[in-house]
Design a protein around this motif. Structure first.
Motif, PDB file in Angstrom:
ATOM      1  N   HIS A   1      34.806  42.842  48.977  1.00  0.00           N
ATOM      2  CA  HIS A   1      33.685  43.062  48.053  1.00  0.00           C
ATOM      3  C   HIS A   1      32.573  42.071  48.348  1.00  0.00           C
ATOM      4  CE1 HIS A   1      35.979  45.818  45.477  1.00  0.00           C
ATOM      5  NE2 HIS A   1      37.005  45.001  45.647  1.00  0.00           N
ATOM      6  N   SER A   2      32.950  40.829  48.646  1.00  0.00           N
ATOM      7  CA  SER A   2      31.968  39.788  48.995  1.00  0.00           C
ATOM      8  C   SER A   2      32.748  38.688  49.703  1.00  0.00           C
ATOM      9  CB  SER A   2      31.282  39.250  47.732  1.00  0.00           C
ATOM     10  OG  SER A   2      32.235  38.601  46.926  1.00  0.00           O
TER      11      SER A   2
ATOM     12  N   ILE B   1      42.687  43.304  42.827  1.00  0.00           N
ATOM     13  CA  ILE B   1      41.381  42.685  43.125  1.00  0.00           C
ATOM     14  C   ILE B   1      41.502  41.203  42.789  1.00  0.00           C
ATOM     15  CG2 ILE B   1      38.916  42.615  42.580  1.00  0.00           C
ATOM     16  CD1 ILE B   1      39.086  45.311  41.334  1.00  0.00           C
TER      17      ILE B   1
ATOM     18  N   GLU C   1      26.183  40.795  42.719  1.00  0.00           N
ATOM     19  CA  GLU C   1      27.267  41.201  43.639  1.00  0.00           C
ATOM     20  C   GLU C   1      28.658  40.905  43.078  1.00  0.00           C
ATOM     21  OE1 GLU C   1      24.803  39.118  44.313  1.00  0.00           O
ATOM     22  OE2 GLU C   1      25.434  37.371  45.487  1.00  0.00           O
TER      23      GLU C   1
ATOM     24  N   ARG D   1      38.054  40.124  47.226  1.00  0.00           N
ATOM     25  CA  ARG D   1      38.537  41.298  47.962  1.00  0.00           C
ATOM     26  C   ARG D   1      39.628  42.038  47.212  1.00  0.00           C
ATOM     27  NH1 ARG D   1      40.834  38.770  53.503  1.00  0.00           N
ATOM     28  NH2 ARG D   1      38.611  38.556  53.752  1.00  0.00           N
TER      29      ARG D   1
ATOM     30  N   LEU E   1      31.861  44.280  40.083  1.00  0.00           N
ATOM     31  CA  LEU E   1      32.609  45.166  40.984  1.00  0.00           C
ATOM     32  C   LEU E   1      32.635  46.592  40.413  1.00  0.00           C
ATOM     33  CD1 LEU E   1      35.539  42.645  41.489  1.00  0.00           C
ATOM     34  CD2 LEU E   1      33.537  42.969  42.954  1.00  0.00           C
ATOM     35  N   TYR E   2      32.640  47.556  41.303  1.00  0.00           N
ATOM     36  CA  TYR E   2      32.722  48.965  40.911  1.00  0.00           C
ATOM     37  C   TYR E   2      31.598  49.372  39.963  1.00  0.00           C
ATOM     38  CZ  TYR E   2      36.998  48.919  43.468  1.00  0.00           C
ATOM     39  OH  TYR E   2      37.907  48.811  44.484  1.00  0.00           O
TER      40      TYR E   2
END
Ligand SMILES: Cc1cc2nc3c(=O)[nH]c(=O)nc-3n(C[C@H](O)[C@H](O)[C@H](O)COP(=O)(O)OP(=O)(O)OC[C@H]3O[C@@H](n4cnc5c(N)ncnc54)[C@H](O)[C@@H]3O)c2cc1C
Length: 234
Positions: free
Chosen positions: A16-17, A71, A150, A21, A153-154
């Motif tokens: 994700h960044s 996550i 950022e 992750r 998430l989602y």
């Protein structure tokens, strides 16, 4: 009594960044038991000097089947999180579970407010999907806070759910230059403490540290029933 243990293989990794992750895991011994949205598994983390066990929440819905998703983010001096971060596709990981009481089984029968920050969206995501998958006429709010865009998430998934479900309100909250839980508390107080005298609502709170408990206490102090405030503190 020894709890049944499972072994899973890392099938896919989603970055994700730089510090966040997802691992997508498929069980290879035993079969992932039934779980409710919001539950976690206890992952065995074999560090050189200790066997560490840390809970990680299943971020996918039970009906998605396998692989299931965890996550997580790097934590300052967090050696367990660092070990998770080092996993590669094909690696094996042992766990017990799923466990947990911070769950949502069916669509709520009254207005419901979900509140999360960063990776603590993990239990909220399957709960929201469950809440919105069944007919109900009550509104469902999700306030999702992070210090940077950022870290939400989602976001596209939640925005699209809000388009297709008129009773779902998705409200991202980027907090810069102020303590995250201070902003969340101000927001919650403005809407659901001072905004009206209604006290028949459910809250599901998930986040890191004592801010979660402060939010809980704010709502309890405002007259909401204890059992209406569901929370999980990481
Ligand atoms: C029920 C439950 C479910 C959880 N599910 C998840 C999950 O799905 N994803 C996830 O990333 N973590 C999750 N956690 C946190 C996770 O279990 C570990 O605490 C975290 O990865 C740090 O472990 P560590 O061994 O690296 O650090 P430790 O040395 O154990 O450090 C723990 C410290 O880090 C703080 N912390 C815990 N989680 C975070 C975080 N995500 N970001 C910043 N600080 C944190 C704790 O409040 C504590 O102060 C969950 C915790 C609980 C209690």
């Amino acid at each position: 009594m020894e709890r049944p243990a499972y072994r899973a293989r890392v099938e896919r990794i989603l970055e994700h960044s730089a510090d966040t992750r997802s691992l997508f895991l498929r069980t290879v011994t035993g079969r992932m038991p039934f779980y409710s949205p919001g539950m976690f598994i206890s992952v065995k983390i074999p560090l050189p000097e200790e066997l560490r066990i840390r809970p990680y929440t299943i971020a996918t819905s039970p009906e998605d089947g396998e692989p299931f998703e965890l996550i997580f983010n790097l934590v300052p001096n967090g050696r367990g999180a660092a070990w998770m971060f080092e996993r590669k596709v094909g690696d094996l990981l042992d766990f017990t579970g799923p466990f947990g009481a911070f769950t949502l089984e069916r669509a709520p029968d009254r207005e419901t407010v979900f509140i999360a920050e960063g990776t603590a969206v993990a239990p909220i995501r399957p709960m929201l999907r469950r809440a919105l998958s069944q007919p109900c006429s009550h509104s469902v709010h999700f306030i999702y806070a992070a210090a940077k865009p950022e870290r939400l998430l989602y976001r596209a998934e939640f925005e699209s759910l809000a388009v297709t479900n008129s009773r779902f309100r998705f409200e991202p909250l980027i907090v810069q230059g102020k303590e995250l839980y201070e902003s969340l508390s101000d927001e919650v107080a403005r809407r659901w403490v001072h905004g009206d005298g209604e006290r028949r609502r459910d809250f599901f709170l998930c986040g890191i540290g004592s801010g979660v408990l402060k939010l809980r206490d704010l709502l309890r102090g405002a007259g909401y029933e204890r059992r209406a405030i569901h929370y999980e503190r990481w």
